[in-house]
Design a protein around this motif. Structure first.
Motif, PDB file in Angstrom:
ATOM      1  N   ARG A  83       3.228   8.292  -7.304  1.00  9.39           N
ATOM      2  CA  ARG A  83       3.080   7.415  -6.179  1.00  9.39           C
ATOM      3  C   ARG A  83       3.926   7.360  -4.889  1.00  9.39           C
ATOM      4  N   VAL A  84       3.488   7.695  -3.876  1.00 12.12           N
ATOM      5  CA  VAL A  84       3.981   7.743  -2.705  1.00 12.12           C
ATOM      6  C   VAL A  84       4.697   6.538  -2.065  1.00 12.12           C
ATOM      7  N   ILE A  85       5.967   6.412  -1.775  1.00 12.14           N
ATOM      8  CA  ILE A  85       6.776   5.300  -1.519  1.00 12.14           C
ATOM      9  C   ILE A  85       7.298   5.888   0.050  1.00 12.14           C
ATOM     10  N   PHE A  86       7.349   5.043   0.936  1.00 19.13           N
ATOM     11  CA  PHE A  86       7.974   5.056   2.061  1.00 19.13           C
ATOM     12  C   PHE A  86       8.879   4.268   2.440  1.00 19.13           C
ATOM     13  N   GLU A  87       9.738   4.398   3.346  1.00 19.49           N
ATOM     14  CA  GLU A  87      10.818   3.496   4.110  1.00 19.49           C
ATOM     15  C   GLU A  87      10.447   3.036   5.297  1.00 19.49           C
ATOM     16  N   ARG A  88      10.295   1.798   5.529  1.00 20.13           N
ATOM     17  CA  ARG A  88       9.905   1.181   6.934  1.00 20.13           C
ATOM     18  C   ARG A  88      10.906   0.023   6.868  1.00 20.13           C
ATOM     19  N   GLY A  89      11.826  -0.014   8.050  1.00 26.92           N
ATOM     20  CA  GLY A  89      12.523  -1.359   8.145  1.00 26.92           C
ATOM     21  C   GLY A  89      13.594  -1.568   7.065  1.00 26.92           C
ATOM     22  N   GLY A  90      14.033  -0.421   6.424  1.00 23.89           N
ATOM     23  CA  GLY A  90      15.118  -0.501   5.408  1.00 23.89           C
ATOM     24  C   GLY A  90      14.326  -0.957   4.190  1.00 23.89           C
ATOM     25  N   GLU A  91      13.120  -1.190   3.889  1.00 26.39           N
ATOM     26  CA  GLU A  91      12.437  -1.650   2.675  1.00 26.39           C
ATOM     27  C   GLU A  91      11.275  -0.539   2.212  1.00 26.39           C
ATOM     28  N   ALA A  92      11.520  -0.372   0.848  1.00 29.28           N
ATOM     29  CA  ALA A  92      10.665   0.621   0.261  1.00 29.28           C
ATOM     30  C   ALA A  92       9.280  -0.020   0.175  1.00 29.28           C
ATOM     31  N   ARG A  93       8.322   0.662   0.448  1.00 27.65           N
ATOM     32  CA  ARG A  93       7.143   0.087   0.511  1.00 27.65           C
ATOM     33  C   ARG A  93       6.132   1.091  -0.131  1.00 27.65           C
ATOM     34  N   SER A  94       4.844   0.588  -0.721  1.00 30.79           N
ATOM     35  CA  SER A  94       3.898   1.758  -1.395  1.00 30.79           C
ATOM     36  C   SER A  94       3.045   2.203  -0.213  1.00 30.79           C
ATOM     37  N   GLU A  95       2.303   3.241  -0.553  1.00 32.52           N
ATOM     38  CA  GLU A  95       1.622   4.157   0.431  1.00 32.52           C
ATOM     39  C   GLU A  95       0.243   3.183   1.103  1.00 32.52           C
ATOM     40  N   ARG A  96      -0.028   2.020   0.416  1.00 31.92           N
ATOM     41  CA  ARG A  96      -0.929   1.328   0.924  1.00 31.92           C
ATOM     42  C   ARG A  96      -0.746   0.583   2.165  1.00 31.92           C
ATOM     43  N   HIS A  97       0.575   0.754   2.519  1.00 30.02           N
ATOM     44  CA  HIS A  97       0.824   0.098   3.998  1.00 30.02           C
ATOM     45  C   HIS A  97       0.817   1.107   4.867  1.00 30.02           C
ATOM     46  N   LEU A  98       0.347   2.580   4.503  1.00 31.00           N
ATOM     47  CA  LEU A  98       0.323   3.369   5.550  1.00 31.00           C
ATOM     48  C   LEU A  98      -1.206   3.517   5.873  1.00 31.00           C
ATOM     49  N   SER A  99      -1.338   4.117   7.156  1.00 28.68           N
ATOM     50  CA  SER A  99      -2.695   3.985   7.714  1.00 28.68           C
ATOM     51  C   SER A  99      -3.322   5.080   6.988  1.00 28.68           C
ATOM     52  N   ALA A 100      -4.614   5.142   7.363  1.00 24.70           N
ATOM     53  CA  ALA A 100      -5.510   6.261   6.614  1.00 24.70           C
ATOM     54  C   ALA A 100      -5.063   7.720   6.990  1.00 24.70           C
ATOM     55  N   GLY A 101      -4.644   7.777   8.150  1.00 21.62           N
ATOM     56  CA  GLY A 101      -4.157   9.282   8.624  1.00 21.62           C
ATOM     57  C   GLY A 101      -2.746   9.593   8.159  1.00 21.62           C
ATOM     58  N   GLU A 102      -2.029   8.717   7.953  1.00 22.74           N
ATOM     59  CA  GLU A 102      -0.508   8.791   7.269  1.00 22.74           C
ATOM     60  C   GLU A 102      -0.866   9.224   5.861  1.00 22.74           C
ATOM     61  N   ARG A 103      -1.594   8.466   5.236  1.00 24.77           N
ATOM     62  CA  ARG A 103      -1.995   8.738   3.982  1.00 24.77           C
ATOM     63  C   ARG A 103      -2.554  10.093   3.591  1.00 24.77           C
ATOM     64  N   SER A 104      -3.584  10.576   4.534  1.00 23.81           N
ATOM     65  CA  SER A 104      -4.068  11.922   4.393  1.00 23.81           C
ATOM     66  C   SER A 104      -2.678  13.048   4.635  1.00 23.81           C
ATOM     67  N   ILE A 105      -1.844  12.780   5.433  1.00 22.11           N
ATOM     68  CA  ILE A 105      -0.830  13.572   5.662  1.00 22.11           C
ATOM     69  C   ILE A 105       0.161  13.676   4.145  1.00 22.11           C
ATOM     70  N   CYS A 106       0.405  12.609   3.581  1.00 19.52           N
ATOM     71  CA  CYS A 106       1.035  12.562   2.300  1.00 19.52           C
ATOM     72  C   CYS A 106       0.106  13.262   1.217  1.00 19.52           C
ATOM     73  N   ALA A 107      -1.018  12.882   1.353  1.00 14.38           N
ATOM     74  CA  ALA A 107      -1.976  13.847   0.226  1.00 14.38           C
ATOM     75  C   ALA A 107      -1.932  15.137   0.302  1.00 14.38           C
ATOM     76  N   LEU A 108      -1.730  15.755   1.734  1.00 14.40           N
ATOM     77  CA  LEU A 108      -1.687  17.146   1.898  1.00 14.40           C
ATOM     78  C   LEU A 108      -0.231  17.620   1.291  1.00 14.40           C
ATOM     79  N   CYS A 109       0.714  16.937   1.284  1.00 14.97           N
ATOM     80  CA  CYS A 109       1.804  17.437   0.886  1.00 14.97           C
ATOM     81  C   CYS A 109       1.958  17.272  -0.709  1.00 14.97           C
TER      82      CYS A 109
END
Length: 174
Positions: A83-109
């Motif tokens: 599961r992809v996790i990202f940090e925004r504002g000092g808080e860890a969040r799930s990838e559901r909070h990313l936009s579709a474009g941001e998720r596509s970049i994570c999926a590519l990685c």
């Protein structure tokens, strides 16, 4: 005395019951030992699986995550369940909070990390069909720069459906 005779007569019944209980206990003990050994082997197999597949994929994803952080402006990581996790504002969040474009970049990685794990020596070429269709202009520009960096390590065939998605250096060739 009659009471004692009844107790003596029950002695054989008690011995028989004790033997049955001891046999049942031995059966339960053998089953417990088998289940304990099975659990231990499953835990060893799980650790072996993690060491062989999950850890290398997480490490390679971390390598690519460092590259995509410049695109997303977010710190990205992956947990043991992929599961992809990202940090925004000092808080860890799930990838559901990313936009579709941001998720596509994570999926590519993630795909790149899987490919690196599958093909250790000779890397296959990548065929990408407009993977950044959901990105806005700002993120697209950064993503194309990322693709240029990745193309130095591997062959990438990049198809796009709009002129705005063409690599900046390639735009003059079209």
């Amino acid at each position: 005395s009659e009471e004692k005779e009844r107790e003596v007569e029950k002695l054989n019944d008690y011995r028989s019951a004790l033997e049955c209980a001891e046999e049942t206990l031995a059966s339960y003990q053998a089953r417990y030992d088998l289940l304990s050994d099975t659990l231990s082997m499953l835990q060893t197999a799980e650790q072996s699986l993690k060491d062989r597949y999950i850890s290398p994929i997480k490490e390679r994803f971390s390598h690519y995550a460092e590259l995509i952080e410049s695109v997303l402006n977010e710190k990205v990581s992956m947990d043991k369940d992929f599961r992809v996790i990202f940090e925004r504002g000092g808080e860890a969040r799930s990838e559901r909070h990313l936009s579709a474009g941001e998720r596509s970049i994570c999926a590519l990685c993630l795909r790149l990390a899987l490919i690196d794990n599958m093909y250790e020596s000779e890397k296959p070429f990548l065929l990408l069909d407009d993977p950044f269709v959901h990105l806005d202009a700002e993120h697209l520009s950064r993503a194309l720069s990322l693709m240029e960096k990745l193309a130095k390590e591997r062959q990438i065939l990049y198809f796009c459906c709009h002129e705005a998605r063409i690599f900046p250096n390639e735009a003059q060739k079209v």
